[in-house]
Design a protein around this motif. Structure first.
Motif, PDB file in Angstrom:
ATOM      1  N   GLN A 107       0.845  -1.192   0.000  1.00  0.00           N
ATOM      2  CA  GLN A 107       0.000   0.000   0.000  1.00  0.00           C
ATOM      3  C   GLN A 107       0.881   1.243   0.000  1.00  0.00           C
ATOM      4  O   GLN A 107       0.981   1.964   0.992  1.00  0.00           O
ATOM      5  CB  GLN A 107      -0.950  -0.009   1.198  1.00  0.00           C
ATOM      6  CG  GLN A 107      -1.892  -1.190   1.231  1.00  0.00           C
ATOM      7  CD  GLN A 107      -2.774  -1.245   0.005  1.00  0.00           C
ATOM      8  OE1 GLN A 107      -3.356  -0.250  -0.412  1.00  0.00           O
ATOM      9  NE2 GLN A 107      -2.882  -2.412  -0.591  1.00  0.00           N
ATOM     10  N   VAL A 108       1.551   1.471  -1.137  1.00  0.00           N
ATOM     11  CA  VAL A 108       2.429   2.633  -1.293  1.00  0.00           C
ATOM     12  C   VAL A 108       2.055   3.346  -2.584  1.00  0.00           C
ATOM     13  O   VAL A 108       1.387   2.779  -3.451  1.00  0.00           O
ATOM     14  CB  VAL A 108       3.928   2.222  -1.332  1.00  0.00           C
ATOM     15  CG1 VAL A 108       4.334   1.555  -0.019  1.00  0.00           C
ATOM     16  CG2 VAL A 108       4.241   1.327  -2.507  1.00  0.00           C
ATOM     17  N   ASP A 109       2.494   4.581  -2.711  1.00  0.00           N
ATOM     18  CA  ASP A 109       2.210   5.355  -3.919  1.00  0.00           C
ATOM     19  C   ASP A 109       3.019   4.841  -5.102  1.00  0.00           C
ATOM     20  O   ASP A 109       4.128   4.336  -4.939  1.00  0.00           O
ATOM     21  CB  ASP A 109       2.560   6.830  -3.705  1.00  0.00           C
ATOM     22  CG  ASP A 109       1.625   7.507  -2.722  1.00  0.00           C
ATOM     23  OD1 ASP A 109       0.485   7.033  -2.538  1.00  0.00           O
ATOM     24  OD2 ASP A 109       2.042   8.517  -2.130  1.00  0.00           O
ATOM     25  N   PHE A 110       2.445   5.009  -6.303  1.00  0.00           N
ATOM     26  CA  PHE A 110       3.172   4.693  -7.534  1.00  0.00           C
ATOM     27  C   PHE A 110       4.238   5.751  -7.750  1.00  0.00           C
ATOM     28  O   PHE A 110       4.144   6.865  -7.244  1.00  0.00           O
ATOM     29  CB  PHE A 110       2.228   4.722  -8.736  1.00  0.00           C
ATOM     30  CG  PHE A 110       1.312   3.524  -8.854  1.00  0.00           C
ATOM     31  CD1 PHE A 110       1.199   2.571  -7.865  1.00  0.00           C
ATOM     32  CD2 PHE A 110       0.543   3.364  -9.990  1.00  0.00           C
ATOM     33  CE1 PHE A 110       0.358   1.478  -7.995  1.00  0.00           C
ATOM     34  CE2 PHE A 110      -0.304   2.280 -10.133  1.00  0.00           C
ATOM     35  CZ  PHE A 110      -0.397   1.337  -9.139  1.00  0.00           C
ATOM     36  N   VAL A 111       5.255   5.408  -8.539  1.00  0.00           N
ATOM     37  CA  VAL A 111       6.290   6.365  -8.901  1.00  0.00           C
ATOM     38  C   VAL A 111       5.800   7.129 -10.121  1.00  0.00           C
ATOM     39  O   VAL A 111       5.408   6.533 -11.129  1.00  0.00           O
ATOM     40  CB  VAL A 111       7.623   5.654  -9.217  1.00  0.00           C
ATOM     41  CG1 VAL A 111       8.649   6.638  -9.760  1.00  0.00           C
ATOM     42  CG2 VAL A 111       8.153   4.950  -7.966  1.00  0.00           C
ATOM     43  N   SER A 112       5.811   8.450 -10.050  1.00  0.00           N
ATOM     44  CA  SER A 112       5.365   9.289 -11.146  1.00  0.00           C
ATOM     45  C   SER A 112       6.202   9.013 -12.387  1.00  0.00           C
ATOM     46  O   SER A 112       7.425   8.937 -12.336  1.00  0.00           O
ATOM     47  CB  SER A 112       5.508  10.764 -10.750  1.00  0.00           C
ATOM     48  OG  SER A 112       5.095  11.588 -11.811  1.00  0.00           O
ATOM     49  N   GLY A 113       5.537   8.821 -13.522  1.00  0.00           N
ATOM     50  CA  GLY A 113       6.232   8.541 -14.774  1.00  0.00           C
ATOM     51  C   GLY A 113       6.490   7.062 -14.982  1.00  0.00           C
ATOM     52  O   GLY A 113       7.019   6.658 -16.004  1.00  0.00           O
ATOM     53  N   ALA A 114       6.129   6.251 -13.997  1.00  0.00           N
ATOM     54  CA  ALA A 114       6.337   4.806 -14.085  1.00  0.00           C
ATOM     55  C   ALA A 114       5.104   4.071 -13.568  1.00  0.00           C
ATOM     56  O   ALA A 114       5.199   3.099 -12.824  1.00  0.00           O
ATOM     57  CB  ALA A 114       7.567   4.405 -13.290  1.00  0.00           C
ATOM     58  N   THR A 115       3.952   4.544 -13.974  1.00  0.00           N
ATOM     59  CA  THR A 115       2.697   3.991 -13.468  1.00  0.00           C
ATOM     60  C   THR A 115       2.557   2.506 -13.753  1.00  0.00           C
ATOM     61  O   THR A 115       2.213   1.726 -12.864  1.00  0.00           O
ATOM     62  CB  THR A 115       1.500   4.752 -14.074  1.00  0.00           C
ATOM     63  OG1 THR A 115       1.638   6.139 -13.746  1.00  0.00           O
ATOM     64  CG2 THR A 115       0.184   4.241 -13.535  1.00  0.00           C
ATOM     65  N   LEU A 116       2.828   2.098 -14.982  1.00  0.00           N
ATOM     66  CA  LEU A 116       2.655   0.691 -15.344  1.00  0.00           C
ATOM     67  C   LEU A 116       3.683  -0.204 -14.654  1.00  0.00           C
ATOM     68  O   LEU A 116       3.360  -1.299 -14.191  1.00  0.00           O
ATOM     69  CB  LEU A 116       2.709   0.519 -16.859  1.00  0.00           C
ATOM     70  CG  LEU A 116       1.617   1.292 -17.617  1.00  0.00           C
ATOM     71  CD1 LEU A 116       1.813   1.177 -19.124  1.00  0.00           C
ATOM     72  CD2 LEU A 116       0.235   0.811 -17.227  1.00  0.00           C
ATOM     73  N   SER A 117       4.913   0.263 -14.563  1.00  0.00           N
ATOM     74  CA  SER A 117       5.943  -0.501 -13.848  1.00  0.00           C
ATOM     75  C   SER A 117       5.621  -0.570 -12.360  1.00  0.00           C
ATOM     76  O   SER A 117       5.801  -1.612 -11.722  1.00  0.00           O
ATOM     77  CB  SER A 117       7.332   0.128 -14.045  1.00  0.00           C
ATOM     78  OG  SER A 117       7.772  -0.040 -15.370  1.00  0.00           O
ATOM     79  N   SER A 118       5.143   0.515 -11.797  1.00  0.00           N
ATOM     80  CA  SER A 118       4.767   0.539 -10.382  1.00  0.00           C
ATOM     81  C   SER A 118       3.655  -0.458 -10.112  1.00  0.00           C
ATOM     82  O   SER A 118       3.729  -1.257  -9.167  1.00  0.00           O
ATOM     83  CB  SER A 118       4.299   1.937  -9.968  1.00  0.00           C
ATOM     84  OG  SER A 118       5.323   2.885 -10.074  1.00  0.00           O
ATOM     85  N   ASP A 119       2.638  -0.435 -10.953  1.00  0.00           N
ATOM     86  CA  ASP A 119       1.508  -1.344 -10.790  1.00  0.00           C
ATOM     87  C   ASP A 119       1.968  -2.795 -10.886  1.00  0.00           C
ATOM     88  O   ASP A 119       1.605  -3.631 -10.060  1.00  0.00           O
ATOM     89  CB  ASP A 119       0.438  -1.047 -11.838  1.00  0.00           C
ATOM     90  CG  ASP A 119      -0.773  -1.953 -11.698  1.00  0.00           C
ATOM     91  OD1 ASP A 119      -1.355  -2.015 -10.592  1.00  0.00           O
ATOM     92  OD2 ASP A 119      -1.136  -2.614 -12.699  1.00  0.00           O
ATOM     93  N   ALA A 120       2.782  -3.117 -11.886  1.00  0.00           N
ATOM     94  CA  ALA A 120       3.248  -4.484 -12.079  1.00  0.00           C
ATOM     95  C   ALA A 120       4.126  -4.953 -10.915  1.00  0.00           C
ATOM     96  O   ALA A 120       3.976  -6.069 -10.421  1.00  0.00           O
ATOM     97  CB  ALA A 120       4.011  -4.596 -13.398  1.00  0.00           C
ATOM     98  N   PHE A 121       5.038  -4.094 -10.461  1.00  0.00           N
ATOM     99  CA  PHE A 121       5.912  -4.446  -9.341  1.00  0.00           C
ATOM    100  C   PHE A 121       5.078  -4.740  -8.098  1.00  0.00           C
ATOM    101  O   PHE A 121       5.265  -5.762  -7.437  1.00  0.00           O
ATOM    102  CB  PHE A 121       6.893  -3.310  -9.057  1.00  0.00           C
ATOM    103  CG  PHE A 121       7.831  -3.581  -7.908  1.00  0.00           C
ATOM    104  CD1 PHE A 121       9.001  -4.296  -8.103  1.00  0.00           C
ATOM    105  CD2 PHE A 121       7.545  -3.112  -6.634  1.00  0.00           C
ATOM    106  CE1 PHE A 121       9.871  -4.544  -7.044  1.00  0.00           C
ATOM    107  CE2 PHE A 121       8.402  -3.354  -5.574  1.00  0.00           C
ATOM    108  CZ  PHE A 121       9.569  -4.073  -5.775  1.00  0.00           C
TER     109      PHE A 121
END
Length: 131
Positions: A107-121
């Protein structure tokens, strides 16, 4: 927030998401100073998450749990076929790893500019931590 360089390309970070050339990332080290008050909430071991789509490729991780706490990660797969993929993941994945370790949660924020990578990770990590 302190940025940590991802070691996919041989750079070493304090918590080491390391990928030798021609091999999947090898990893683990804990974040120093993790609050002792944090209670153990996971079974110890190394758990593999699902391979989650990050649009330009999949991200798949193993989560290392020590003393009931998330201690680190082994990066098994990540998009790395283009310069853009490498640049995005070099920046985003160490930040996400650091945040997950600090929060002991996905339950952490996504990294701006890396939404899809954040979601997948985070999906891969979350699936590895499910009982």
């Amino acid at each position: 927030m302190k940025l940590i360089a991802l070691s996919i390309l041989g750079l070493v970070s304090p918590f080491a998401l390391v990928a030798p050339v021609g091999a999947a990332a090898q990893v683990v080290s804990t974040t120093p100073g993790l609050a002792a008050a944090t209670q153990a909430k996971f079974a110890d071991g190394t758990f593999t998450g699902v391979s989650a789509s990050a649009y330009y490729g999949n991200i798949k991780v193993q989560v290392v749990v020590q003393g009931g706490l998330i201690a680190g990660f082994k990066l098994l797969d990540y998009p790395s076929h283009t310069g853009t993929s490498v640049a995005i993941n070099r920046q985003a994945l160490p930040i996400l790893a650091q945040e997950v370790i600090a929060a002991q949660s996905v339950q952490v924020d996504f990294v701006s500019g890396a939404t899809l990578s954040s979601d997948a990770f985070l999906r891969s990590v979350g699936s590895a931590l499910k009982p």
